[in-house]
Design an enzyme around this catalytic site. Structure first.
Site, PDB file in Angstrom:
ATOM      1  N   SER A 185       0.795  -1.229   0.000  1.00 54.50           N
ATOM      2  CA  SER A 185       0.000   0.000   0.000  1.00 54.50           C
ATOM      3  C   SER A 185       0.829   1.281   0.000  1.00 54.50           C
ATOM      4  O   SER A 185       0.353   2.308  -0.450  1.00 54.50           O
ATOM      5  CB  SER A 185      -0.953  -0.001   1.183  1.00 54.50           C
ATOM      6  OG  SER A 185      -0.223  -0.014   2.392  1.00 54.50           O
ATOM      7  N   HIS A 213      -5.579  -4.382  -2.081  1.00 49.59           N
ATOM      8  CA  HIS A 213      -5.351  -3.290  -3.032  1.00 49.59           C
ATOM      9  C   HIS A 213      -5.317  -3.795  -4.474  1.00 49.59           C
ATOM     10  O   HIS A 213      -4.693  -3.173  -5.341  1.00 49.59           O
ATOM     11  CB  HIS A 213      -4.056  -2.543  -2.697  1.00 49.59           C
ATOM     12  CG  HIS A 213      -4.181  -1.677  -1.481  1.00 49.59           C
ATOM     13  ND1 HIS A 213      -4.872  -0.483  -1.483  1.00 49.59           N
ATOM     14  CD2 HIS A 213      -3.730  -1.857  -0.217  1.00 49.59           C
ATOM     15  CE1 HIS A 213      -4.818   0.056  -0.275  1.00 49.59           C
ATOM     16  NE2 HIS A 213      -4.137  -0.763   0.520  1.00 49.59           N
ATOM     17  N   LYS A 244     -12.747  -1.703  -0.038  1.00 49.25           N
ATOM     18  CA  LYS A 244     -11.963  -0.860  -0.947  1.00 49.25           C
ATOM     19  C   LYS A 244     -12.673  -0.817  -2.312  1.00 49.25           C
ATOM     20  O   LYS A 244     -13.744  -0.233  -2.399  1.00 49.25           O
ATOM     21  CB  LYS A 244     -10.518  -1.357  -0.998  1.00 49.25           C
ATOM     22  CG  LYS A 244      -9.820  -1.063   0.352  1.00 49.25           C
ATOM     23  CD  LYS A 244      -8.393  -1.514   0.445  1.00 49.25           C
ATOM     24  CE  LYS A 244      -7.801  -1.007   1.758  1.00 49.25           C
ATOM     25  NZ  LYS A 244      -7.046  -2.016   2.505  1.00 49.25           N
TER      26      LYS A 244
HETATM   27  C1  LIG Z   1      -7.070  -2.440   3.965  1.00 50.24           C
HETATM   28  C2  LIG Z   1      -6.277  -3.665   4.165  1.00 50.24           C
HETATM   29  C3  LIG Z   1      -6.644  -4.636   5.111  1.00 50.24           C
HETATM   30  C4  LIG Z   1      -7.795  -4.430   6.055  1.00 50.24           C
HETATM   31  O1  LIG Z   1      -9.018  -4.536   5.380  1.00 50.24           O
HETATM   32  P1  LIG Z   1     -10.360  -4.210   6.186  1.00 50.24           P
HETATM   33  O2  LIG Z   1     -11.414  -4.954   5.477  1.00 50.24           O
HETATM   34  O3  LIG Z   1     -10.518  -2.728   6.135  1.00 50.24           O
HETATM   35  O4  LIG Z   1     -10.153  -4.685   7.590  1.00 50.24           O
HETATM   36  C5  LIG Z   1      -5.894  -5.789   5.180  1.00 50.24           C
HETATM   37  N1  LIG Z   1      -4.832  -5.993   4.376  1.00 50.24           N
HETATM   38  C6  LIG Z   1      -4.432  -5.079   3.477  1.00 50.24           C
HETATM   39  C7  LIG Z   1      -3.242  -5.337   2.608  1.00 50.24           C
HETATM   40  C8  LIG Z   1      -5.136  -3.876   3.346  1.00 50.24           C
HETATM   41  O5  LIG Z   1      -4.743  -2.972   2.457  1.00 50.24           O
END
Ligand SMILES: *Cc1c(COP(=O)(O)O)cnc(C)c1O
Length: 399
Positions: A185, A213, A244
């Site tokens: 990220s 992502h 996301k």
């Molecule tokens: C955003 C993210 C998470 C967490 O996801 P949520 O559903 O918001 O708990 C886990 N792993 C990665 C790589 C992320 O970018």
């Protein structure tokens, strides 16, 4: 007891966070999530959401959720195995499995929970986990809960991964799981999944990819980094989020081999001991997966936006991490500069965030831009000109 002494000790801790410049202030938004949002009464262009497909306020998905709200109610007031599984939960699990060409899927309240409940359930003391050093916090925490031996390899370094696999085997590990983010990220770089899967085969290890992502928009048909690397249906476990690209609300899942998913349903603690997802969100997520296949122009839009932004920012002399992902880090180096840059951009109507130590290494402060299919080409060009203007003023770009 929370007495004066206790209060003071917490105040000291908070002051320490402020002193080190790490206190996070939350900007309050008074509009739905979208390309254009309202912050402090001002309309700005948002370039820091994970709303990759721009579906967080999509009308089709909102309507799907509204109908489900009337048909299935607000929520289940139960965990899945007592009385919290509706037809729609089974439908979404099947839909996710067919979307990612896997055998079965288990839903969680978040991907944080999916990762939190993954390792402890599937790996025991005699097993080993081999994890990329830049993996997400939820993977790190999930691994902490698990008794298997832990090996951390240098970020995206395949020689080190190989060395750690050898070390795990020599340590007598029975089952080995390699765990990696699909897309990282802070840099927007993609895991070398081809090489990882080849090494896994060579050393008899399983592979887990956290594709938060990537899911929904990355790769030829939006199946994520796994598809981008030509491995759809060929990694053992994918964890991901509904928060996301896939609608931007909340929820997570693990998808993969049937036996693994069945065991997770039996033993994974965040699944067993936490409420099931609200049906409105579940139905909206089914609609979202259908919509991705029926609106390929969304994937094209985010690809085009990313290409324009990356090319023109490079042209302007900004130092950006090369790549093709819509996460575009604008490297500024100095933490104060990154923070000032973000503040000045907000004045110009562009909402982005500066990241500095300890979120990224010291001296590598940056602004992270995230493109979305919600942005029009005009929005992207407006952002580029704002970056140039502020960049020239602060001496951070050539032209
Ligand atoms: C955003 C993210 C998470 C967490 O996801 P949520 O559903 O918001 O708990 C886990 N792993 C990665 C790589 C992320 O970018």
């Amino acid at each position: 007891m929370f007495n004066d002494h206790t209060r003071q000790s917490y105040r000291n801790e908070l002051e320490e966070i402020e002193r080190s410049g790490l206190f996070k202030k939350e900007r309050v938004i008074s509009s739905p999530q979208s390309a254009h949002i309202e912050v402090n009464g001002k309309r700005v262009l948002n370039f820091c959401a994970n709303n990759y497909l721009g579906l967080a306020n999509d009308e089709t998905l909102r309507n799907a959720a509204k109908h489900a709200l009337d048909e299935y109610g607000l929520g289940l007031a139960s965990v899945r195995f007592i009385c919290g599984t509706q037809t729609v939960h089974k439908e979404l699990e099947a839909k996710i499995a067919s979307f990612f060409k896997t055998e079965d899927t288990i839903l969680y309240a978040s991907c944080f929970d999916a990762n939190g409940g993954l390792f402890e359930t599937l790996l025991k003391e005699k097993d080993a986990i081999v994890s990329d050093s830049l993996n997400h916090a939820s993977i790190i925490d999930g691994i902490r809960l698990c008794k298997a031996a832990r090996f951390v390899y240098e970020h995206n370094n395949m020689e080190d991964l190989q060395a750690k696999l050898v070390a795990a085997r020599n340590g007598g590990a029975q089952r080995i799981l390699i765990s990696t983010d699909g897309v990282f990220s802070m840099d927007g770089d993609v895991a070398k999944l081809q090489e990882i899967v080849a090494l896994a085969e060579q050393h008899g290890a399983m592979v887990h990819v956290d594709d938060c992502h990537g899911s929904g928009f990355f790769g030829p048909t939006g199946r994520g980094s796994v598809e981008h690397c030509g491995l759809l249906g060929n990694v053992d476990l994918i964890t991901s989020t509904l928060g996301k690209a896939l609608g931007g609300s909340v929820g997570g899942f693990t998808t993969g081999h049937k036996e693994l998913i069945t065991l997770l349903r039996q033993r994974s603690r965040p699944y067993l001991f936490s409420n099931s997802l609200p049906p409105s969100l579940v139905v909206a997520s089914i609609a979202c997966l259908n919509l991705i296949d029926s609106r390929p122009q969304l994937l094209q839009r985010i690809r085009d936006n990313t290409k324009i932004f990356r090319e023109e920012m490079t042209e302007a002399g900004f130092q950006i991490r090369p790549g093709i992902h819509p996460i575009v880090p604008i490297m500024l180096g100095d933490a104060a500069l990154a923070s000032r840059f973000a503040d000045d951009l907000l004045e110009e109507g562009i909402y982005v965030i500066g990241f500095s130590f300890p979120v990224v290494p010291k001296g590598q402060a940056r602004i992270r831009v995230q493109l979305s299919a919600a942005h029009s080409e005009e929005d992207v060009r407006f952002a580029i000109s704002a970056f140039r203007k502020v960049g020239q003023r602060l001496g951070a770009c050539r032209s």
